[in-house]
Design an enzyme around this catalytic site. Structure first.
Site, PDB file in Angstrom:
ATOM      1  N   ASP A  15      -5.782  -2.842  -2.870  1.00 31.73           N
ATOM      2  CA  ASP A  15      -5.050  -3.502  -3.955  1.00 31.73           C
ATOM      3  C   ASP A  15      -5.795  -3.380  -5.279  1.00 31.73           C
ATOM      4  OD1 ASP A  15      -2.914  -4.900  -5.015  1.00 31.73           O
ATOM      5  OD2 ASP A  15      -3.785  -6.867  -4.575  1.00 31.73           O
ATOM      6  N   HIS A  32      -2.534   4.500  -9.366  1.00 30.52           N
ATOM      7  CA  HIS A  32      -2.254   4.936  -7.992  1.00 30.52           C
ATOM      8  C   HIS A  32      -2.882   6.306  -7.715  1.00 30.52           C
ATOM      9  CE1 HIS A  32       0.186   1.462  -7.470  1.00 30.52           C
ATOM     10  NE2 HIS A  32       1.166   1.853  -8.261  1.00 30.52           N
ATOM     11  N   LEU A 126     -12.470  10.917  13.019  1.00 31.26           N
ATOM     12  CA  LEU A 126     -12.039   9.654  12.398  1.00 31.26           C
ATOM     13  C   LEU A 126     -10.525   9.584  12.498  1.00 31.26           C
ATOM     14  CD1 LEU A 126     -12.799   7.182  10.413  1.00 31.26           C
ATOM     15  CD2 LEU A 126     -12.046   8.726   8.605  1.00 31.26           C
TER      16      LEU A 126
HETATM   17  C1  IPE Z   1      -0.342  -5.274  -0.735  1.00 25.98           C
HETATM   18  O1  IPE Z   1      -0.510  -5.342  -2.103  1.00 25.98           O
HETATM   19  C2  IPE Z   1       0.281  -3.973  -0.346  1.00 25.98           C
HETATM   20  C3  IPE Z   1      -0.539  -2.783  -0.536  1.00 25.98           C
HETATM   21  C4  IPE Z   1      -1.772  -2.739  -0.945  1.00 25.98           C
HETATM   22  C5  IPE Z   1       0.102  -1.545  -0.182  1.00 25.98           C
HETATM   23  P1  IPE Z   1       0.550  -6.031  -3.050  1.00 25.98           P
HETATM   24  O2  IPE Z   1       0.055  -5.854  -4.426  1.00 25.98           O
HETATM   25  O3  IPE Z   1       1.911  -5.526  -2.769  1.00 25.98           O
HETATM   26  O4  IPE Z   1       0.473  -7.559  -2.598  1.00 25.98           O
HETATM   27  P2  IPE Z   1       0.898  -8.889  -3.357  1.00 25.98           P
HETATM   28  O5  IPE Z   1       2.293  -8.691  -3.869  1.00 25.98           O
HETATM   29  O6  IPE Z   1      -0.064  -9.086  -4.485  1.00 25.98           O
HETATM   30  O7  IPE Z   1       0.789  -9.973  -2.351  1.00 25.98           O
HETATM   31  C1  IPE Z   2      -1.943  -1.498  -4.622  1.00 31.28           C
HETATM   32  O1  IPE Z   2      -2.149  -1.654  -5.992  1.00 31.28           O
HETATM   33  C2  IPE Z   2      -1.113  -0.276  -4.297  1.00 31.28           C
HETATM   34  C3  IPE Z   2       0.269  -0.576  -3.890  1.00 31.28           C
HETATM   35  C4  IPE Z   2       0.735  -1.767  -3.634  1.00 31.28           C
HETATM   36  C5  IPE Z   2       1.160   0.549  -3.756  1.00 31.28           C
HETATM   37  P1  IPE Z   2      -1.132  -2.464  -6.872  1.00 31.28           P
HETATM   38  O2  IPE Z   2      -0.110  -1.545  -7.406  1.00 31.28           O
HETATM   39  O3  IPE Z   2      -0.595  -3.647  -6.138  1.00 31.28           O
HETATM   40  O4  IPE Z   2      -2.090  -2.942  -8.036  1.00 31.28           O
HETATM   41  P2  IPE Z   2      -2.082  -4.351  -8.764  1.00 31.28           P
HETATM   42  O5  IPE Z   2      -2.252  -5.412  -7.711  1.00 31.28           O
HETATM   43  O6  IPE Z   2      -0.781  -4.481  -9.480  1.00 31.28           O
HETATM   44  O7  IPE Z   2      -3.244  -4.279  -9.692  1.00 31.28           O
HETATM   45 MG    MG Z   3      -1.196  -5.571  -5.945  1.00 31.24          MG
END
Ligand code: IPE
Ligand code: IPE
Ligand code: MG
Length: 242
Positions: A15, A32, A126
């Site tokens: 995240d 990303h 892995l």
């Molecule tokens: C969890 O992150 C999903 C992934 C890392 C793929 P999110 O950014 O979607 O989670 P929330 O919405 O903050 O809980």
């Molecule tokens: C996690 O990073 C990746 C996905 C959920 C695809 P985020 O896109 O949730 O990044 P933040 O949490 O908004 O910084």
């Molecule tokens: Mg996120």
């Protein structure tokens, strides 16, 4: 208390990509893209440390609710990364598995997934499980449906065997980057006795040093699996766990 050895299976909620980009006044997709590089670095580092299974959360069942532009950008990036990275992963001995609902994914993405799985199936160094269009609730429901379809009794053991990660033991360590302390529908069933580590680092910044901090913290955890300390010296798994 004996120190835990290196975790066999590490799972990560990757995240913080969006915030990494926003802080640089870049579009979220740039975060990303950087996240893909961070995953490559992390997989290499896990292998070097003797970790045998790495499971990452790449796209959740709920992430479809993001702005359409971000969703399609993520799908494109996923397909692109598959095309670009699989041959190196194959050479590195990584077995790729994609965990999640396949229905609803584009033909291009599905093709990439199938090719990646087929070409790395014999690798044993892995196992890299990429949870894509995955939700822990989806996993429990699909396992129950499959168990029912096969006429199996609804036991924990039968359900465990139907879960999407039945090919690997449960994660020892679950890491979440990005500072949030929640599970966000990740491995609900499988993390019953996992150790959790929350890092404030945004996923693109999560490097070898940060990984080592998480592993180091894990080695000092006392895993009791419901028993008392001197009874378990608790490296063993709970009865019924796979
Ligand atoms: C969890 O992150 C999903 C992934 C890392 C793929 P999110 O950014 O979607 O989670 P929330 O919405 O903050 O809980
Ligand atoms: C996690 O990073 C990746 C996905 C959920 C695809 P985020 O896109 O949730 O990044 P933040 O949490 O908004 O910084
Ligand atoms: Mg996120």
């Amino acid at each position: 208390m004996t120190k835990q050895s290196t975790p066999h299976h590490v799972a990560i909620v990757m995240d913080g990509n969006g915030r990494w980009a926003s802080r640089r006044f870049l579009p979220r997709l740039a975060g990303h893209k950087q996240g893909v590089d961070s995953l490559k670095r992390c997989a290499r580092a896990c292998d070097a440390r003797g970790i045998k299974v790495l499971t990452v959360f790449a796209f959740s069942s709920e992430n479809w609710q993001r702005p359409q532009e971000e969703v399609s950008g993520l799908m494109d990036l996923f397909a692109l990364a598959l095309g670009r990275e699989v041959s190196q992963l194959k050479a590195d001995g990584v077995q790729l598995r994609f965990i999640g609902e396949r229905q609803g994914l584009s033909t291009r993405v599905l093709k990439g997934i199938e090719q990646a799985e087929a070409s790395t199936a014999d690798n044993r160094k892995l196992v890299l499980n990429v949870c894509f269009n995955y939700g822990g609730r989806w996993d429990i429901v699909q396992a129950a449906e499959r168990a029912a379809a096969q006429g199996l009794a609804m036991t924990e053991q039968n359900l465990s065997q139907m879960m999407a990660l039945a090919h690997v033991p449960d994660p020892d360590l679950v890491i979440r980057t990005g500072g949030e302390q929640r599970i966000s529908n990740f491995l609900l069933w499988q993390s019953a006795y996992s150790e959790f580590f929350f890092s404030d680092k945004l996923w693109p910044d999560f490097d070898e040093v940060a990984l080592d901090q998480a592993i180091e913290a894990y080695t000092f955890r006392e895993r009791r699996f419901g028993k008392v300390a001197d009874q378990s010296d608790a490296a063993s798994s709970p009865v019924g766990a796979n």
